[in-house]
Design a protein around this motif. Sequence first.
Motif, PDB file in Angstrom:
ATOM      1  N   UNK A   1       0.812  -1.213   0.000  1.00 63.15           N
ATOM      2  CA  UNK A   1       0.000   0.000   0.000  1.00 63.15           C
ATOM      3  C   UNK A   1       0.847   1.265   0.000  1.00 63.15           C
ATOM      4  N   UNK A   2       2.130   1.145   0.322  1.00 58.53           N
ATOM      5  CA  UNK A   2       3.022   2.308   0.313  1.00 58.53           C
ATOM      6  C   UNK A   2       3.504   2.670  -1.084  1.00 58.53           C
TER       7      UNK A   2
ATOM      8  N   UNK B   1      -6.011  -4.452 -11.818  1.00 54.05           N
ATOM      9  CA  UNK B   1      -5.451  -4.037 -10.529  1.00 54.05           C
ATOM     10  C   UNK B   1      -4.821  -5.268  -9.891  1.00 54.05           C
ATOM     11  N   UNK B   2      -3.541  -5.170  -9.588  1.00 50.74           N
ATOM     12  CA  UNK B   2      -2.855  -6.310  -8.984  1.00 50.74           C
ATOM     13  C   UNK B   2      -2.052  -5.850  -7.773  1.00 50.74           C
ATOM     14  N   UNK B   3      -1.755  -6.777  -6.905  1.00 51.14           N
ATOM     15  CA  UNK B   3      -0.999  -6.469  -5.696  1.00 51.14           C
ATOM     16  C   UNK B   3       0.031  -7.562  -5.451  1.00 51.14           C
ATOM     17  N   UNK B   4       1.287  -7.146  -5.309  1.00 51.00           N
ATOM     18  CA  UNK B   4       2.387  -8.072  -5.038  1.00 51.00           C
ATOM     19  C   UNK B   4       2.503  -9.171  -6.098  1.00 51.00           C
ATOM     20  N   UNK B   5       2.307  -8.777  -7.347  1.00 46.20           N
ATOM     21  CA  UNK B   5       2.419  -9.706  -8.470  1.00 46.20           C
ATOM     22  C   UNK B   5       3.129  -9.005  -9.621  1.00 46.20           C
ATOM     23  N   UNK B   6       3.993  -9.733 -10.335  1.00 45.05           N
ATOM     24  CA  UNK B   6       4.537  -9.216 -11.577  1.00 45.05           C
ATOM     25  C   UNK B   6       3.438  -9.205 -12.630  1.00 45.05           C
ATOM     26  N   UNK B   7       3.563  -8.304 -13.595  1.00 47.83           N
ATOM     27  CA  UNK B   7       2.575  -8.245 -14.667  1.00 47.83           C
ATOM     28  C   UNK B   7       2.502  -9.570 -15.414  1.00 47.83           C
ATOM     29  N   UNK B   8       3.660 -10.129 -15.764  1.00 48.06           N
ATOM     30  CA  UNK B   8       3.677 -11.384 -16.518  1.00 48.06           C
ATOM     31  C   UNK B   8       3.145 -12.552 -15.688  1.00 48.06           C
ATOM     32  N   UNK B   9       3.376 -12.502 -14.372  1.00 50.45           N
ATOM     33  CA  UNK B   9       2.839 -13.547 -13.498  1.00 50.45           C
ATOM     34  C   UNK B   9       1.324 -13.446 -13.424  1.00 50.45           C
ATOM     35  N   UNK B  10       0.812 -12.213 -13.352  1.00 51.15           N
ATOM     36  CA  UNK B  10      -0.644 -12.018 -13.330  1.00 51.15           C
ATOM     37  C   UNK B  10      -1.261 -12.504 -14.635  1.00 51.15           C
ATOM     38  N   UNK B  11      -0.604 -12.210 -15.752  1.00 58.59           N
ATOM     39  CA  UNK B  11      -1.102 -12.660 -17.052  1.00 58.59           C
ATOM     40  C   UNK B  11      -1.126 -14.185 -17.113  1.00 58.59           C
TER      41      UNK B  11
ATOM     42  N   UNK C   1       3.021   7.181 -16.062  1.00 64.36           N
ATOM     43  CA  UNK C   1       2.485   6.544 -14.863  1.00 64.36           C
ATOM     44  C   UNK C   1       2.413   7.559 -13.734  1.00 64.36           C
ATOM     45  N   UNK C   2       1.360   7.430 -12.922  1.00 66.66           N
ATOM     46  CA  UNK C   2       1.213   8.251 -11.721  1.00 66.66           C
ATOM     47  C   UNK C   2       1.608   7.400 -10.512  1.00 66.66           C
ATOM     48  N   UNK C   3       2.334   8.010  -9.577  1.00 63.57           N
ATOM     49  CA  UNK C   3       2.813   7.284  -8.403  1.00 63.57           C
ATOM     50  C   UNK C   3       2.335   7.978  -7.128  1.00 63.57           C
ATOM     51  N   UNK C   4       1.880   7.178  -6.184  1.00 61.37           N
ATOM     52  CA  UNK C   4       1.611   7.627  -4.813  1.00 61.37           C
ATOM     53  C   UNK C   4       2.468   6.759  -3.902  1.00 61.37           C
ATOM     54  N   UNK C   5       3.486   7.372  -3.288  1.00 62.52           N
ATOM     55  CA  UNK C   5       4.511   6.605  -2.571  1.00 62.52           C
ATOM     56  C   UNK C   5       4.692   7.167  -1.166  1.00 62.52           C
ATOM     57  N   UNK C   6       4.859   6.264  -0.211  1.00 63.88           N
ATOM     58  CA  UNK C   6       5.210   6.644   1.158  1.00 63.88           C
ATOM     59  C   UNK C   6       6.654   6.221   1.423  1.00 63.88           C
ATOM     60  N   UNK C   7       7.508   7.185   1.759  1.00 61.87           N
ATOM     61  CA  UNK C   7       8.884   6.895   2.183  1.00 61.87           C
ATOM     62  C   UNK C   7       8.897   6.908   3.704  1.00 61.87           C
ATOM     63  N   UNK C   8       9.160   5.774   4.317  1.00 67.12           N
ATOM     64  CA  UNK C   8       9.097   5.628   5.778  1.00 67.12           C
ATOM     65  C   UNK C   8      10.443   5.978   6.435  1.00 67.12           C
ATOM     66  N   UNK C   9      10.355   6.330   7.719  1.00 67.45           N
ATOM     67  CA  UNK C   9      11.548   6.559   8.552  1.00 67.45           C
ATOM     68  C   UNK C   9      12.508   7.552   7.891  1.00 67.45           C
TER      69      UNK C   9
END
Length: 696
Positions: free
Chosen positions: A32-33, A294-304, A376-384
């Motif tokens: 989600x980050x 919409x995918x999460x924790x998957x490579x594009x080719x793996x999802x395909x 591409x649009x990015x929404x990123x959280x940089x922690x610590x």
Amino acid sequence: MEDESKENSCTSSLCCISHHPGFRGSIKNSTADFVVIEINLNNQLVNVAHLLPKVCTQQSEHSGQCLGDKSEEKTVKPLNNMPNTGGEIQMAPYTSEPCDSADMTVASEESLDLDFILDTSVNEELIQFAMITRLCEDTSEKCSSAELSLGSYPDRNQRASVHRAVRQRFPFLMTMTKGSEILVKEDRHYKELCRLVSEEESEDFFRFLDAKVQDATFTFKPDDDKEHRKAVHHFVSKHFGKLVETKSFTAVDSGGQQKASITVRFRERNKPSKKRKAADTQEDDVIYTGFTLQKENLETLEAISYLAKALGVLPSDFTYAGIKDKRAITYQSMVVKKVSPERLRQMSAEFQKKGIHIHHIHPVSQPLRLGRLKGNHFDIIVRDVRAHSGDCTSDLKQLVQEALDNVKAKGFVNYYGPQRFGTAQSVQADQIGLALLKEEMVMAVKLFFTPEEGSDPQNKAKQHFLQTEDAKESLALMPEHKVRERLMLRALNRYGVGQEGCTRGWLSIPHSMRVFYVHAYCSRVWNEAVAFRLRQFGDRVVKGDLVWSTLEDKEGSKPSLCQVHTVSAEEEAEHIYKLHQVVLPMPGNTIKYPDNKVGIWYRERFAKDGLQSCRFRVTPLKLNIPGCYRALLSYPRKVTHHILEDSVGAMNEETPEQGSQTCGQSLSPLSLSLSFDLDPSCYATVYLREIMKCDP
């Protein structure tokens, strides 16, 4: 420009282009980050629900091109009362036969008004393009090959109106249809006719051709020169003979003198044959369905691979505009062949178990093409987030603001990110690509099956294959969702594990997956070439560099009319070009290399890798790598940021207390929330690296 070193905690030998302290932090603590959303050619985020055009929702029974087809997008306005032009307009603008009289209704004034038909920004682009084309006296390919895309028009009548409106307004331009995308370029025939008659006559003649009014005629001005009339006859017959016919006639003018003129009229239309070719019938039977993946924790080719297995189609039946990150939540457009929208909707619930969500399902008319996206649009959280080198007195807000401002102004080195090669893998994709280029098929297969750390089923199956070369037993161990590996093992079991069998194994996986590995090698070479060039020459543009040579464009944007030019010694001395115009070649068989130390470096690198005679064609695998040019710098767009206090939540970025951390204070960990847009094939991790001065 500065080299990265141990002091700034960068683990690579790559270079940065800006000077600022930077800061530390970590990304991808959770998926989600790191959110990635594709931007279509219409400059719209593909996860926005309202993107489906009305024409698709109202005519869902047709295979209209809608959201998701990255090869065909720009903002278009809906048309009302559009005239029926009686058919699809093909690539050549005037070679189709005239329409039936019922289809030749004169277009309404509104339907020919480009201000009404086109979006404002597209219309402005078209006007500028037309102006440049009209003023261009160059007869070389530079002007005549330039193209402008007006975007996607799913409805056939809408396409016809755009074609007609553009050519009525700008008769010196020709319009072409590719799928549902309309392209505009200079009409060479118009320029040729202008050498025979006036521009006014040329414009009127081409408007006459485009109108296709069956009983209408067009008459050139009287002409006493027989040879000149013969040249006009020949021109019309050569280029438009299937559509029109010409005839000379003599008339008496007001002064009593006889003068000859040429009249043009449309030929009578022959009735089309009722027989249809088998290929036409097959084409009508093809179903294409577009959707947002919409995918999460998957490579594009793996999802395909997973989707293909579940839907009972091949991975090659899926097309997309680009590959997205694995450890992230990503949204991207995709098209699948031979699967109906209803079937895809039925399977949506099953896909969700794998972390795959399907949105905006709709029929489309053709597959996607790689690279057909705005970015591409990015929404990123940089922690610590914290300062470098144990500096506890730095104002964190100031460090972040300075870094963002610097990179916004100077850009960042446009490296390929680590995900291009495979992060945390013992064998990276570029190593496999090098083996394929050398046609070492057996070695490439061994690298492909090299296991990672861990004892999960796929690693056990890979290890078993390397130890035993028993493809059948390894196939039984390989998980069902590892489609690429299973396709390879099935072919190896059938054809053996020698050179021929391994070649068959590579041919068993989709072309896009085969070429991915070769592109990874080319990307690795490009990264290292850029680092070498910056260490050698810094931010100067020097003799032998390759640059975009084009109409002046603003910094960081891709030129629309460009060609690659080699910088001369005089241009270096006069500082004609800036660093943002410099490009370096991605290796291939159609590109040229810099004429300086960088070009020598490329040749030495290929020799080191055993590719001295490589033509970047792997004939046994049907791979052809033409190469391309990639800008040395890239620029972020629409950057916004906020400082977050993890224990409390978001803090207003104007709050003065938010960024101070001193050694004696015990404050909650701070995070940086970043939103920004990048061009296609640009990497957020590389942008972050330039900001932070370390690997995030």
